[in-house]
Design an enzyme around this catalytic site. Structure first.
Site, short mmCIF file in Angstrom:
data_model
loop_
_atom_site.label_atom_id
_atom_site.label_comp_id
_atom_site.label_asym_id
_atom_site.label_seq_id
_atom_site.Cartn_x
_atom_site.Cartn_y
_atom_site.Cartn_z
N GLU A 224 0.87 -1.18 0.00
CA GLU A 224 0.00 0.00 0.00
C GLU A 224 0.90 1.22 0.00
O GLU A 224 1.47 1.59 1.03
CB GLU A 224 -0.92 -0.01 1.23
CG GLU A 224 -1.80 -1.24 1.34
CD GLU A 224 -2.72 -1.45 0.15
OE1 GLU A 224 -2.91 -0.49 -0.65
OE2 GLU A 224 -3.25 -2.55 -0.01
N CYS A 258 -1.54 9.10 3.00
CA CYS A 258 -1.22 8.56 1.68
C CYS A 258 -2.32 8.82 0.67
O CYS A 258 -2.06 8.85 -0.54
CB CYS A 258 -0.93 7.06 1.77
SG CYS A 258 -2.27 6.07 2.43
#
Length: 486
Positions: A224, A258
Site C-alpha cells: 500500500e 497517503c
C-alpha cells in the site's frame, strides 16, 4: 522456508524477533486452521482493547507528533479500526465458507470447491502517519483469515509503539501476535524473515526494497504505497464546496496521509476563486492562529519539515507563487505549518514530481476535462482520485479514462474507511488489497479441491491413447482443426 540455525544477531532485540518468528511458525503448524469462534473471539478482543485504550493511544500519538489532534486520532486511527473489526466480526463466518464452483462439462457429477486456508505467519510493516489504524487494519484482516501476525511499528513513534505493544500483549501471547518497534535497529532484518505474506504501507521507494527482500523468500506481498493523488474539480461543480473538501484533505493530519489530495486540477478561469475559498475555509476550520489550536496537527519531525520547505523553496526559485493559508514564520512556528497553496508550477519543479505528504497544495489550471485526464494519465497511477462533478456522463467518462487505486466522488478519502470494499493501489501506488472480504482473501490461500465421484471413470483418459471415448471427447470439445494450417 526456514531460518538458518547459524544466524548471527547484532543485538538482543533482533535475536528475540527471530525467536518469536520460530515460535509463531511452530504454533501455526500445531494449529493451522483456527475455527470461527476462535477468530471471532480474537477480533472482539481487539475491538474492546481499542475502546479501552482510546484515550491513552490518542495521547501517545499526540506526544509522538509533538502536537496531534486528540479528536483526529480518535476519528481516523481508532474509529476506523473499530469499524473494520466490527465488519470482520459480522462477516467472517460467510468469508470462511468454502466456495462451490462448477466443474467442466467433461467432469459433470463430480464436486469442485475453493477452500480458504490461513497462510501462516504474516508480517505487517507500519508507517508513522497512522501508526494504529495501519497496524490494526492488516492485523484484523490477518486474524479473520486465521493467521499469526508480527507487526513492525515505525521508529519515530515510540510512545504509540509502547501503548500498542501493551494493549495487544494483554490479549495475545507472542506466538499469536507480536509487536516490535524502534528497538529493532535494522528494519531490514524484519523484512528478511521468511513470512508467508507481508503487508507493507509506505512510500514506493521503500516498497521496492521490501519487495526485493520478499523475493528472496518468494514471499507474496501487499504493498500500500502512495503517489500523487489528484483532485479534479469540474466546471459544473460548486467551487466553494470543492475547495472546502480539498482543503480539508490537505489539512487533516497536516496532509500526512497517503490518500490526501496531492494536487488540484481546477478550470483556469476559476483558480483565483479556488485559492480564496481554500484560504477562507482554512480560517473557518482552524482559526487565525494554528499555534493555539489543538485541532491542527504538526509535521511529524524536523527532517520531514525540512523536506517540505526544500520543495517549496525549489518551486519559488523556479517561478512558482506560494500562498500560505494563514500566518507562518518557518523559524518560529517550525512544524506548525499551515496549508500552502502553490500556483504557476512547472514540470521541472520537485513539487510536481514527488509525493508531497504534507500541507502543500499545487493547483494546476486546465482548459478541458480531456486536458486534465491527459495530465493525470501522464504520471504514475495514483492511490486515489477525487472527482468533483454533478454530471453523470462526465463522471463515467473520467472513471473509465483514468486509473487509480480507489475513488471518492465529490469529496476525498472516504472510500478508504468503508470496509466492505477493497483498499489498495495500482502500479506505482501499490499492489494487492485489504479491508473486508478482499482482505480476508488476500491473506488466505484459495485452495481448489476437486472431489471425484466414486464411480466417475477418469481412468478412461489414461494411456494408451486413441480409445473411442477419448476420440469422442476430443471431437466434441475441439471440433475439427483447420487442414490448411501447415
Amino acid at each position: 522456508m526456514t531460518l538458518s540455525t547459524s544466524q548471527q544477531f547484532s543485538d538482543p532485540a533482533t535475536e528475540h524477533m527471530y525467536s518469536v518468528f520460530k515460535q509463531q511458525r511452530a504454533a501455526f503448524d500445531a494449529k493451522p486452521y483456527p475455527d470461527l469462534d476462535d477468530r471471532r473471539t480474537k477480533l472482539l478482543q481487539i475491538k474492546k482493547q481499542i475502546i479501552r485504550y482510546q484515550d491513552v493511544i490518542a495521547t501517545a500519538i499526540n506526544s509522538d507528533f509533538s502536537s496531534r489532534s486528540i479528536d483526529e486520532s480518535k476519528l481516523l486511527d481508532l474509529l476506523g479500526s473499530v469499524l473494520e473489526a466490527e465488519h470482520a466480526i459480522r462477516h467472517v463466518r460467510r468469508w470462511m465458507r468454502p466456495s462451490k464452483r462448477s466443474t467442466e462439462l467433461l467432469f459433470l457429477s463430480n464436486r469442485l470447491r475453493v477452500q480458504y486456508q490461513p497462510k501462516g505467519v504474516v508480517g505487517v510493516i507500519v508507517p508513522w502517519n497512522f501508526p494504529v489504524y495501519l497496524a490494526l487494519g492488516p492485523l484484523i484482516a490477518a486474524i479473520a483469515a486465521g493467521n499469526r501476525v508480527m507487526i513492525k511499528l515505525p521508529e519515530v513513534t515510540p510512545a504509540t509503539n509502547a501503548v500498542v505493544k501493551r494493549m495487544l500483549a494483554e490479549i495475545f501471547s507472542e506466538n499469536e501476535v507480536a509487536v516490535f518497534g524502534e528497538e529493532i535497529l535494522d528494519p531490514a532484518q524484519f523484512t528478511s524473515l521468511p513470512f508467508n505474506h507481508i503487508v507493507f504501507t509506505g512510500s514506493p521507494a521503500i516498497g521496492r526494497v521490501v519487495m526485493r527482500a520478499a523475493a528472496d523468500n518468494l514471499t507474496p506481498v501487499t504493498l500500500e504505497l502512495g503517489g500523487k493523488s489528484p483532485a479534479l474539480v469540474s466546471r459544473n461543480y460548486p467551487l466553494a464546496d470543492a475547495a472546502k473538501r480539498v482543503l480539508h484533505g490537505k489539512a487533516t493530519n497536516c496532509g500526512q496521509i497517503c490518500v490526501a489530495p496531492d494536487y488540484a486540477l481546477v478550470p483556469k478561469e476559476k483558480v483565483d476563486q479556488f485559492v480564496a475559498e481554500c484560504q477562507a475555509n482554512f480560517t473557518e476550520m482552524y482559526g487565525n492562529n494554528i499555534n493555539q489550536n489543538s485541532n491542527y496537527t504538526s509535521i511529524v519531525n524536523d527532517r520531514h519539515l525540512k523536506r517540505l520547505l526544500d520543495i517549496l523553496d525549489d518551486a519559488k526559485a523556479k517561478g512558482a507563487q506560494i500562498i500560505a493559508c494563514g500566518e507562518y514564520d518557518r523559524d518560529k512556528d517550525a512544524r506548525r505549518m499551515p496549508v500552502h497553496i502553490v500556483l504557476n508550477c512547472t514540470a521541472e519543479m520537485r513539487i510536481l514530481k514527488e509525493e508531497l505528504f504534507g500541507p502543500v497544495l499545487p493547483v494546476v489550471a486546465y482548459d478541458t476535462v480531456d486536458d486534465a485526464i491527459d495530465y493525470i494519465q501522464a504520471g504514475e497511477r495514483p492511490l486515489a482520485l477525487y472527482l468533483f462533478t454533478h454530471d453523470a456522463n462526465e463522471r463515467d467518462y473520467v472513471l473509465k479514462q483514468t486509473h487509480s487505486g480507489g475513488v471518492t466522488l465529490n469529496d476525498w478519502g472516504w472510500h478508504v474507511v468503508n470496509h466492505d470494499a477493497p483498499f489498495g493501489g495500482i502500479g506505482n501506488s501499490g499492489m494487492g488489497t485489504y479491508h473486508g472480504e478482499e482482505g480476508f482473501r488476500e491473506l488466505s490461500h484459495a485452495k481448489t479441491v476437486f472431489a471425484r465421484h466414486r464411480f466417475f471413470p477418469t481412468q478412461l483418459f489414461y494411456p494408451p491413447y486413441g480409445t473411442w471415448v477419448q476420440k469422442l471427447a476430443l471431437r466434441f470439445f475441439l471440433k475439427q482443426g483447420d487442414p490448411n494450417i501447415k
